[in-house]
Motif scaffolding. Structure first.
Motif: not given
Length: 237
Positions: A94-96, A173-178, A224-225
């Motif tokens: 999940t890394n950026s 793109l800027d942080g960890g996410s699914q 996310g938004n």
């Protein structure tokens, strides 16, 4: 004898593809566009030195390069021309997005891309790799970047695919996410799948995706938004 280098089959189902049909503008006869022109599966051996991957796809038109090591464990490495060929995303975490110049150095007009020297997940000496290359093209593939605006619920975003997407992958793109994905054959538009996870489809309990031939919509509660947050979407026809 089958010739692997021969362009075997043009697109036939969209305006501008297939030759002999009407193009997108003014009823002009369009030139043939073959699957080979916009997509490639290319096998190669890592060298730990700069090497070209001459897959015949013109990435100066824009596109996505997806690479995976075949003979040992290794991450899925994704680089695209829209967010930058010096950038890298990994689908199994999940890394950026990271800046990494040790993977792909250039894309070529009509002839693929060039690998840097010792890129761990793309060019380790003696290891076997596969690369999947998708060129941006109407009726086939598009890449869209957008910035979150903080609105809630479904948000509509323009695309240039020229047809309704059947499969969409979205990554913050800027942080960890699914890695959130929607496919036309999921149970309903309430459902999604996670590219970085091996679980079953998830049910958000509300509509989280929608798509037309000009826009796609995502629910802020899933992908996310947040205001000022940067995202990339990969759209497949």
């Amino acid at each position: 004898m089958f010739n692997w280098n021969k362009k075997e089959k043009p697109f036939a189902s969209f305006g501008g593809f297939g030759g002999g049909g009407l193009g997108l503008a003014g009823g002009a006869i369009s030139a043939k566009t073959y699957v080979d022109d916009v997509f490639s599966t290319y096998l190669y051996e890592g060298s730990s030195t700069a090497q070209p991957i001459p897959n015949g796809v013109d990435l100066t038109e824009g596109g996505l390069i997806w690479i995976k090591k075949r003979d040992t464990s290794g991450s899925h490495s994704l680089t695209d021309t829209v967010t930058g060929i010096n950038k890298n995303l990994i689908t199994n975490n999940t890394n950026s997005q990271a800046t990494d110049a040790d993977r792909i150095t250039t894309v070529s007009s009509g002839n693929g891309f060039t690998l840097y020297g010792n890129g761990t997940n793309v060019n380790t000496s003696g290891d076997d790799f596969v690369s999947w290359t998708f060129r941006k093209a109407p009726g086939f593939f598009d890449i869209v970047t957008y910035t979150g605006n903080g609105s809630s619920g479904l948000r509509s975003i323009n695309h240039n695919l020229g047809s309704t997407p059947a499969f969409i992958i979205i990554k913050y793109l800027d942080g960890g996410s699914q890695w959130y994905c929607w496919h036309k054959d999921l149970t309903s538009k309430n459902y999604y799948i996670l590219l970085n996870d091996n679980g079953a489809q998830g049910n958000a309990g509300t509509q989280v995706w929608d798509a037309t031939d000009t826009t796609f919509s995502i629910h802020s509660g899933v992908a996310g938004n947040g205001t000022g947050e940067n995202f990339v979407a990969y759209l497949f026809a």
